[in-house]
Design a protein around this motif. Structure first.
Motif, PDB file in Angstrom:
ATOM      1  N   LEU A  77     -45.303 -30.290  -4.010  1.00  0.00           N
ATOM      2  CA  LEU A  77     -43.912 -30.150  -4.454  1.00  0.00           C
ATOM      3  C   LEU A  77     -43.845 -29.436  -5.790  1.00  0.00           C
ATOM      4  O   LEU A  77     -42.988 -28.561  -6.013  1.00  0.00           O
ATOM      5  CB  LEU A  77     -43.254 -31.529  -4.546  1.00  0.00           C
TER       6      LEU A  77
ATOM      7  N   CYS B 190     -44.337 -25.270   1.642  1.00  0.00           N
ATOM      8  CA  CYS B 190     -43.325 -26.220   2.119  1.00  0.00           C
ATOM      9  C   CYS B 190     -43.658 -26.742   3.517  1.00  0.00           C
ATOM     10  O   CYS B 190     -43.443 -27.918   3.818  1.00  0.00           O
ATOM     11  CB  CYS B 190     -41.944 -25.573   2.105  1.00  0.00           C
TER      12      CYS B 190
ATOM     13  N   ALA C  49     -38.539 -30.158   0.061  1.00  0.00           N
ATOM     14  CA  ALA C  49     -39.367 -29.200   0.804  1.00  0.00           C
ATOM     15  C   ALA C  49     -38.518 -28.399   1.780  1.00  0.00           C
ATOM     16  O   ALA C  49     -38.669 -27.174   1.910  1.00  0.00           O
ATOM     17  CB  ALA C  49     -40.489 -29.935   1.539  1.00  0.00           C
TER      18      ALA C  49
END
Length: 510
Positions: free
Chosen positions: A414, A431, A444
């Motif tokens: 992240l 992601c 995400a």
């Protein structure tokens, strides 16, 4: 390969980097069930701890005697496999009975060395055998000694020491690849090695010291198989050099039953894991941070650092921690532990330049992933995104090195995605990886949606499909990211719509 996973020296299980990383409390069971004689127990504890005195050896050496004096159901323990095989071969050849051979059934590539009994089992009536499997319902346990009483082509009967006769049935052992090895769970047992005797219990045993011992702990393992000293005979006197102790193992044993650490685990379990069960990673991290502060105030710095590492392992988004440690007083010691804790207190106290300074002091002495993360986060908050990207690159590279074997976790993915957003790098791969390991991470999906829109990419959907609300919203550029975020937060992660949405995302081309 072992060095990569365990480091230098002997590869004891507790040296595995993955176990060191987890910092599990070590609990030693202290109630002894095999022995009841207090004097015998005292000698065994002294052998284990390397504290044997001459009077202890004198008591053991009263049992020096010939193997020939042993009764039936007595086992000879040796240090070397070839010695055990030689004794068993000799004893079997002395029996003037018909020999029966039982062949194991091996599935595919099951490694024969992993099997606890021979692939080819040679037996005669009168042979002494040992069971290598627990089956109390059939009257035997791992280590039960028996005498073969009758043999047929597909049948084995044995007589136990209590006089009862039982039939031995074949059993199967399976490995992690589900390959199997099927054989009768017995083997010749006039003699076995000390190594293979671990976990067994004997009433009568002859300890063959003719070739001595060659590894630390061997003499202790051999003697501690006995219920009492009454059934023990020794081929030679036990000498001080036979009772070797490995200093690494002793140091590990000294860490057993750390009551403070155990109490901390129980406290963390009560307060943290109720959040983890609901995938509330950020609330769990906040609880950990409060525990770290409390430990540091009591000057319990070691356990404060351990809880801090646990916090970094479980967190996803640390934005909720920012500002929480503004009022925490920094530690005055210059140790690496204090510098690490100060770096964390400064980061979550919005003192970013200081956080970088303390993190650098830690990193000057050790490649610490948590200190790297603290430095990267502080650089990000200062708007120094290119430098933050360099730190994420270093974290990912360090995570692949031998001494830091650790999967890249959700918080690092992240963080990298957020850094990429600031410097204009693509986030699609990162992601997708983050969604795979943490499908609850709404950020995400939102970051991936931004990249997809920038590259005019959409998710495939047909008009007559059901449960495609999230997919349509993902493709609709008129829906703001905040509105899309709200839609995701209301959707059920385990529901059909969410599952279909994730499957379509996995098909996005990089």
């Amino acid at each position: 390969m072992l060095r990569d996973l365990y480091g230098p020296g002997l590869p004891f299980f507790y040296k595995a980097f993955v176990l060191k990383r987890m910092n599990l409390p070590k609990i030693e069971f202290q109630k002894v069930y095999r022995q009841s004689d207090e004097d015998f127990l005292t000698i065994l504890n002294k052998m284990r701890n390397g504290e044997v005195k001459s009077e202890d050896l004198a008591l053991l050496n009263k049992h020096v005697g010939s193997e020939e004096n042993n009764e039936d159901f007595s086992v000879t323990l040796t240090s070397f496999n070839y010695m055990a095989e030689k004794i068993n071969e000799q004893k079997l050849n002395e029996i003037e009975e018909e020999e029966f051979i039982y062949q194991a059934a091996i599935q595919d590539d099951f490694k024969k060395n992993d099997a606890p009994v021979p692939e080819v089992l040679r037996l005669k009536v009168g042979a002494q055998v040992i069971f290598c499997r627990n089956n109390p319902n059939s009257g035997y346990m791992n280590g039960t000694i028996a005498k073969v009483s009758a043999l047929e082509e597909n049948k084995i009967l044995v007589r136990l020491e209590n006089g009862s006769e039982i039939e031995v049935n074949q059993v199967s052992w399976e490995n992690i690849q589900s390959l199997s090895f099927t054989q009768y769970p017995i083997k010749l047992a006039w003699a076995i090695t000390i190594h293979k005797s671990q976990g067994m219990t004997f009433d009568r045993m002859h300890f063959d010291l003719s070739r001595g011992t060659f590894q630390a702990g061997q003499a202790y393992v051999a003697i501690s198989r006995m219920r009492s000293l009454d059934g023990l005979t020794l081929s030679h006197p036990i000498m001080p050099h036979h009772i070797m102790q490995n200093p690494e193992v002793r140091a590990f044993a000294n860490s057993f039953n750390d009551t403070v650490m155990i109490d901390d685990e129980i406290e963390i379990g009560k307060m943290v894991y109720k959040h983890l069960a609901k995938k509330e990673y950020d609330l769990a991290a906040k609880v950990c941070l409060n525990l770290v502060v409390a430990k540091a105030k009591r000057n319990d710095l070691r356990n404060a650092a351990l809880i801090a590492k646990k916090m970094f392992d479980i967190m996803l988004d640390d934005n909720c921690l920012m500002g929480l440690t503004k009022k925490v007083k920094l530690l005055k010691d210059c140790s690496m532990t204090c510098n690490f804790l100060n770096a964390m207190f400064c980061l979550y106290g919005n003192r970013y330049e200081e956080a970088i300074g303390y993190a650098d002091m830690v990193l000057s002495r050790k490649n610490c992933l948590e200190a790297m993360f603290i430095k990267g986060r502080a650089l990000f908050e200062l708007g120094r995104y290119d430098e933050a990207f360099d730190v994420t690159y270093l974290i990912f590279n360090t995570s692949k090195e031998a001494e830091e074997k650790k999967a890249i976790d959700k918080k690092l993915l992240l963080f990298e995605a957020r850094v990429n957003e600031q410097i204009g790098n693509s986030n699609i791969t990162i992601c997708k990886q983050l969604i795979d390991i943490c499908p609850e991470c709404i950020d995400a999906y939102c970051l991936l949606r931004k990249d997809a829109a920038k590259n005019s990419m959409t998710l495939d959907v047909s008009e007559d499909e059901e449960n495609v609300g999230l997919i349509i919203s993902f493709n609709d550029t008129n829906i703001t990211n905040n509105s899309f975020r709200q839609l995701l937060s209301k959707a059920e992660v385990s529901g059909k719509e969410y599952s279909k949405f994730r499957r379509r995302i996995s098909k996005i081309a990089v």
